[in-house]
Motif scaffolding. Sequence first.
Motif, PDB file in Angstrom:
ATOM      1  N   MET A  35       0.869  -1.162   0.000  1.00 38.30           N
ATOM      2  CA  MET A  35       0.000   0.000   0.000  1.00 38.30           C
ATOM      3  C   MET A  35       0.908   1.214   0.000  1.00 38.30           C
ATOM      4  SD  MET A  35      -1.391   2.732   1.909  1.00 38.30           S
ATOM      5  CE  MET A  35      -0.504   2.445   3.412  1.00 38.30           C
ATOM      6  N   VAL A  36       0.631   2.152  -0.894  1.00 39.27           N
ATOM      7  CA  VAL A  36       1.406   3.380  -0.966  1.00 39.27           C
ATOM      8  C   VAL A  36       0.457   4.552  -0.774  1.00 39.27           C
ATOM      9  CG1 VAL A  36       2.835   4.860  -2.426  1.00 39.27           C
ATOM     10  CG2 VAL A  36       3.104   2.387  -2.538  1.00 39.27           C
ATOM     11  N   ASP A  37       0.824   5.449   0.124  1.00 41.16           N
ATOM     12  CA  ASP A  37       0.062   6.674   0.292  1.00 41.16           C
ATOM     13  C   ASP A  37       0.700   7.720  -0.605  1.00 41.16           C
ATOM     14  OD1 ASP A  37      -1.489   8.777   1.059  1.00 41.16           O
ATOM     15  OD2 ASP A  37      -0.442   9.097   2.950  1.00 41.16           O
ATOM     16  N   ARG A  38       0.071   7.913  -1.750  1.00 36.17           N
ATOM     17  CA  ARG A  38       0.591   8.859  -2.731  1.00 36.17           C
ATOM     18  C   ARG A  38      -0.587   9.380  -3.542  1.00 36.17           C
ATOM     19  NH1 ARG A  38       5.536   7.594  -6.849  1.00 36.17           N
ATOM     20  NH2 ARG A  38       5.919   9.739  -7.426  1.00 36.17           N
ATOM     21  N   ILE A  39      -0.770  10.664  -3.565  1.00 36.34           N
ATOM     22  CA  ILE A  39      -1.915  11.255  -4.257  1.00 36.34           C
ATOM     23  C   ILE A  39      -1.515  11.646  -5.671  1.00 36.34           C
ATOM     24  CG2 ILE A  39      -3.527  13.194  -4.257  1.00 36.34           C
ATOM     25  CD1 ILE A  39      -3.261  13.163  -1.177  1.00 36.34           C
ATOM     26  N   THR A  40      -2.401  11.363  -6.619  1.00 35.89           N
ATOM     27  CA  THR A  40      -2.235  11.771  -8.006  1.00 35.89           C
ATOM     28  C   THR A  40      -3.415  12.669  -8.352  1.00 35.89           C
ATOM     29  OG1 THR A  40      -1.190   9.654  -8.480  1.00 35.89           O
ATOM     30  CG2 THR A  40      -1.887  10.957 -10.362  1.00 35.89           C
ATOM     31  N   PRO A  62      -0.683  14.654 -18.940  1.00 39.01           N
ATOM     32  CA  PRO A  62       0.487  14.146 -18.205  1.00 39.01           C
ATOM     33  C   PRO A  62       0.070  13.798 -16.779  1.00 39.01           C
ATOM     34  CG  PRO A  62       0.592  16.525 -18.341  1.00 39.01           C
ATOM     35  CD  PRO A  62      -0.593  16.089 -19.169  1.00 39.01           C
ATOM     36  N   VAL A  63       0.774  12.862 -16.189  1.00 41.48           N
ATOM     37  CA  VAL A  63       0.458  12.439 -14.826  1.00 41.48           C
ATOM     38  C   VAL A  63       1.526  12.974 -13.880  1.00 41.48           C
ATOM     39  CG1 VAL A  63       0.108  10.474 -13.291  1.00 41.48           C
ATOM     40  CG2 VAL A  63      -0.708  10.372 -15.666  1.00 41.48           C
ATOM     41  N   PHE A  64       1.094  13.808 -12.964  1.00 48.86           N
ATOM     42  CA  PHE A  64       1.958  14.329 -11.910  1.00 48.86           C
ATOM     43  C   PHE A  64       1.440  13.770 -10.587  1.00 48.86           C
ATOM     44  CE2 PHE A  64       2.910  17.215 -15.239  1.00 48.86           C
ATOM     45  CZ  PHE A  64       4.124  17.803 -14.958  1.00 48.86           C
ATOM     46  N   CYS A  65       2.327  13.526  -9.670  1.00 50.95           N
ATOM     47  CA  CYS A  65       1.884  13.048  -8.357  1.00 50.95           C
ATOM     48  C   CYS A  65       2.851  13.545  -7.293  1.00 50.95           C
ATOM     49  CB  CYS A  65       1.772  11.532  -8.317  1.00 50.95           C
ATOM     50  SG  CYS A  65       3.275  10.668  -8.724  1.00 50.95           S
ATOM     51  N   GLU A  66       2.359  13.542  -6.073  1.00 52.84           N
ATOM     52  CA  GLU A  66       3.202  13.959  -4.962  1.00 52.84           C
ATOM     53  C   GLU A  66       4.185  12.845  -4.620  1.00 52.84           C
ATOM     54  OE1 GLU A  66       0.542  14.546  -1.652  1.00 52.84           O
ATOM     55  OE2 GLU A  66       0.555  12.444  -1.164  1.00 52.84           O
ATOM     56  N   PRO A  67       5.271  13.175  -3.922  1.00 57.45           N
ATOM     57  CA  PRO A  67       6.157  12.105  -3.439  1.00 57.45           C
ATOM     58  C   PRO A  67       5.376  11.187  -2.494  1.00 57.45           C
ATOM     59  CG  PRO A  67       7.136  14.280  -3.102  1.00 57.45           C
ATOM     60  CD  PRO A  67       5.720  14.501  -3.531  1.00 57.45           C
ATOM     61  N   TYR A  68       5.730   9.925  -2.466  1.00 59.20           N
ATOM     62  CA  TYR A  68       4.997   9.031  -1.573  1.00 59.20           C
ATOM     63  C   TYR A  68       5.258   9.411  -0.133  1.00 59.20           C
ATOM     64  CZ  TYR A  68       9.007   6.098  -0.209  1.00 59.20           C
ATOM     65  OH  TYR A  68      10.171   5.639   0.316  1.00 59.20           O
TER      66      TYR A  68
END
Length: 112
Positions: A35-40, A62-68
């Motif tokens: 399980m990874v807590d990472r918001i996209t 494009p897909v950007f996401c926060e650091p996990y």
Amino acid sequence: HNGDVVRSVLLGLAAETDKDFAQWMETNVACPNSMVDRITPATTDEQRQHVKTELGYEDAAPVFCEPYRQWVLEDNFPQGRPKLEQLDNVTFIDDVTAWEFMKIRVLNGGHA
């Protein structure tokens, strides 16, 4: 559980081509659930412009996401665990289920 799905697919494909290999995989290949807590979040116009300016091409999505923030991983490695504990925010556990429920109900609740 993501590891269970991957394991099922890998073993199924292996069994179709080489039963001995599939049996070897059964005891020697790890597919731990995680399980990874990472918001996209949704892509913004600024991010599309960044891709165009910095990378030189247009991408409508494009897909950007926060650091996990947290990576929870079942400690299931029959050939020895990689040194993932050297990374920030990695937690090893026996069963990922409780962590998944927490993430879905608590951490993602504000996004629903």
